[in-house]
Design an enzyme around this catalytic site. Structure first.
Site, PDB file in Angstrom:
ATOM      1  N   GLY A 201      -7.197   1.683  10.734  1.00 22.10           N
ATOM      2  CA  GLY A 201      -7.019   1.789   9.288  1.00 22.10           C
ATOM      3  C   GLY A 201      -6.451   3.121   8.858  1.00 22.10           C
ATOM      4  N   SER A 202      -5.317   3.130   8.158  1.00 29.64           N
ATOM      5  CA  SER A 202      -4.641   4.377   7.875  1.00 29.64           C
ATOM      6  C   SER A 202      -3.444   4.140   6.955  1.00 29.64           C
ATOM      7  CB  SER A 202      -4.185   5.016   9.192  1.00 29.64           C
ATOM      8  OG  SER A 202      -3.698   4.010  10.065  1.00 29.64           O
TER       9      SER A 202
END
Length: 242
Positions: A201-202
């Site tokens: 997640g980013s």
């Protein structure tokens, strides 16, 4: 005139296949799978949850083939995910200066990756990587605007053969704990080539040069190496699989 019931000469039939698992993630899949197997002999009631976890880890590190548009004046998305920001902003300090992107404000296009998206990132243009700058930092939600300045991040500047420079930034998120680079300064890359990944997640920011207009809209989903983020007027594209 070409026949309407036959493909053009030189083409082949495309078939769907399961995406490969990127080598960076194979050890995690093996570890998760081994734990699931061993649980059969210790706590068999958690075996199925661990099997699903193994499948989830494999899905996170999937690395599908992408067909990248080729042509002058195109900037393709470096990441899968949701277009969350399109705005003119000051450049990060690491991307300022005559050896990077200059001093002028640029349009930033932000692509947010959830844990369900492909996390292998790709270069938005072909050229030579001039800078790779890693900055340690926090791990707040990558969807926050201030994550651009405070989170762990890695900046890239790619220069094409005409001297055009495009900067983009990998930003770690709330769950992400490591940014992995596959390339270094001085490497030559083709558009859509894999340059790194961010675990779990980013976000990736792309800074558009003057004369380029965004081809995406807020809320649109982008596909790394395929979606055209921006283009210079009068450009066309063909696709190359990688």
């Amino acid at each position: 005139m070409a026949s309407l019931d036959k493909p053009p000469v030189g083409t082949t039939t495309a078939r769907w296949r399961f995406p490969d698992i990127h080598p960076e993630g194979r050890k995690y899949v093996l570890i998760a799978g081994a734990i699931a197997f061993l649980s059969l002999f210790v706590w068999d009631f958690i075996t199925w949850p661990l099997v699903f976890l193994t499948v989830g880890v494999a899905a996170f590190f999937r690395d599908p083939v992408r067909v990248t548009p080729q042509g002058e004046g195109l900037i393709v998305s470096p990441a899968d995910g949701l277009i969350t920001m399109i705005e003119r902003v000051p450049l990060p300090p690491e991307l300022r200066g005559p050896q990077a992107l200059g001093e002028a404000r640029m349009v930033r296009v932000s692509v947010f990756m959830s844990v369900f998206d492909v996390h292998v990132n790709r270069t938005p243009i072909a050229g030579t990587i001039r800078h790779v700058i890693y900055i340690s930092g926090k791990f707040m939600n990558a969807d926050f605007d201030k994550a651009s300045d405070e989170n762990e991040r890695q900046h890239f500047v790619v220069e094409d053969r005409a001297g055009l420079r495009v900067g983009f930034t990998q930003i770690a998120g709330l769950i992400a704990r490591r940014i992995v680079a596959f390339t270094k300064a001085g490497d030559m890359v083709v558009a859509g080539q894999r340059i790194g990944l961010i675990r779990f997640g980013s976000r990736v920011d792309v800074f558009l040069p003057e004369g380029y207009a965004a081809e995406v809209a807020l809320g649109q989903r982008a596909i790394a190496g395929e979606t055209i983020l921006a283009r210079r007027s009068g450009t066309q594209a063909v696709g190359v699989a990688q």
